[in-house]
Design an enzyme around this catalytic site. Structure first.
Site, mmCIF file in Angstrom:
data_model
loop_
_atom_site.group_PDB
_atom_site.id
_atom_site.type_symbol
_atom_site.label_atom_id
_atom_site.label_comp_id
_atom_site.label_asym_id
_atom_site.label_seq_id
_atom_site.Cartn_x
_atom_site.Cartn_y
_atom_site.Cartn_z
ATOM 1 N N HIS A 61 0.848 -1.206 0.000
ATOM 2 C CA HIS A 61 0.000 0.000 0.000
ATOM 3 C C HIS A 61 0.886 1.260 0.000
ATOM 4 O O HIS A 61 0.601 2.216 -0.720
ATOM 5 C CB HIS A 61 -0.877 0.051 1.262
ATOM 6 C CG HIS A 61 -1.930 -1.014 1.349
ATOM 7 N ND1 HIS A 61 -2.016 -1.887 2.399
ATOM 8 C CD2 HIS A 61 -2.951 -1.327 0.521
ATOM 9 C CE1 HIS A 61 -3.060 -2.697 2.208
ATOM 10 N NE2 HIS A 61 -3.635 -2.382 1.082
ATOM 11 N N LYS B 208 -15.425 -8.070 3.939
ATOM 12 C CA LYS B 208 -14.895 -9.179 4.758
ATOM 13 C C LYS B 208 -14.675 -8.659 6.168
ATOM 14 O O LYS B 208 -14.106 -7.583 6.351
ATOM 15 C CB LYS B 208 -13.543 -9.643 4.200
ATOM 16 C CG LYS B 208 -13.682 -10.698 3.118
ATOM 17 C CD LYS B 208 -12.354 -11.392 2.848
ATOM 18 C CE LYS B 208 -11.445 -10.540 1.996
ATOM 19 N NZ LYS B 208 -10.106 -11.047 1.772
ATOM 20 N N ARG C 263 -2.102 -5.661 -8.704
ATOM 21 C CA ARG C 263 -0.910 -6.511 -8.549
ATOM 22 C C ARG C 263 -0.898 -7.564 -9.659
ATOM 23 O O ARG C 263 -0.441 -7.322 -10.750
ATOM 24 C CB ARG C 263 -0.905 -7.150 -7.152
ATOM 25 C CG ARG C 263 -0.715 -6.127 -6.028
ATOM 26 C CD ARG C 263 -1.134 -6.656 -4.697
ATOM 27 N NE ARG C 263 -2.535 -7.075 -4.733
ATOM 28 C CZ ARG C 263 -3.189 -7.595 -3.700
ATOM 29 N NH1 ARG C 263 -2.579 -7.777 -2.575
ATOM 30 N NH2 ARG C 263 -4.458 -7.936 -3.819
ATOM 31 N N SER D 155 -2.731 -7.973 2.536
ATOM 32 C CA SER D 155 -2.997 -7.893 3.981
ATOM 33 C C SER D 155 -3.306 -9.289 4.525
ATOM 34 O O SER D 155 -2.916 -9.627 5.645
ATOM 35 C CB SER D 155 -4.171 -6.959 4.251
ATOM 36 O OG SER D 155 -3.853 -5.666 3.843
#
Ligand code: PNS
Length: 176
Positions: A29, A53, A102, A140
């Site tokens: 990030h 989530k 990504r 993450s």
């Protein structure tokens, strides 16, 4: 004699929003944030208070981690939003969104999000930035998994976040 008029035109600040769950913020990030600041003046890093989530870190913890990383910076503002991103963008009057892209696996989700958001708020544009190679597979979720298994998280997150991960997963595990 010709009267000359001099005007001092103040250039408008270029602003963008980088929305996300940041559960927790990773070096990936941070890489995206620094890249975006090459072409905008100020970035609003905005945490969604209620991500789809269920987050491991509370909203307050996610906020604290981001604020600690960007303490003293005036080109990065840490903020939050509830509800739809488009409503937040409209309220802020910012129509540029930054997202990281990504691997190919991100594409479907991001593409769907851009098109759905555009349907709701046509004036928004999204710029996708790709982090440096070593962060291409960093997420993450991976960081939380590494922390859970007592791995070297300091390679992937800022020191403050690494400590918070240890508190959450290692020290917390004694209490469970
Ligand atoms: O870091 P993430 O979890 O990939 O971020 C996703 C986020 C928070 C940007 C996205 O889920 C979002 O914008 N949520 C707010 C609710 C919303 O606007 N949903 C419609 C998206 S199509």
């Amino acid at each position: 004699m010709v009267q000359r008029e001099y005007r001092f035109i103040k250039r408008k600040e270029r602003l963008a929003v980088y929305p996300g769950s940041f559960d927790p913020v990773t070096n990936g990030h941070l890489d995206i944030i620094e890249r975006s600041l090459k072409f905008i003046d100020k970035l609003v890093v905005s945490i969604t208070r209620h991500p789809a989530k269920k987050p491991v870190f509370t909203f307050k913890e996610r906020m604290e981690m981001l604020r600690s990383v960007f303490a003293g910076r005036d080109d990065v503002v840490v903020d939050f939003f509830d509800g739809l991103l488009v409503d937040y963008l409209e309220k802020k009057g910012i129509y540029l969104v930054i997202r990281g892209l990504r691997a190919v696996s991100d594409f479907d989700y991001e593409f769907q999000m851009v098109l759905t958001n555009r349907k709701m708020l046509p004036q928004i544009e999204t710029i996708f930035l790709t982090p440096r190679e070593e962060y291409l597979y960093l997420s993450s979720s991976a960081v939380k998994e590494i922390a859970r298994l007592n791995g070297p998280v300091e390679k992937f997150v800022p020191a403050f976040v690494a400590n918070k991960l240890k508190e959450k997963f290692i020290e917390g595990s004694d209490r469970q």
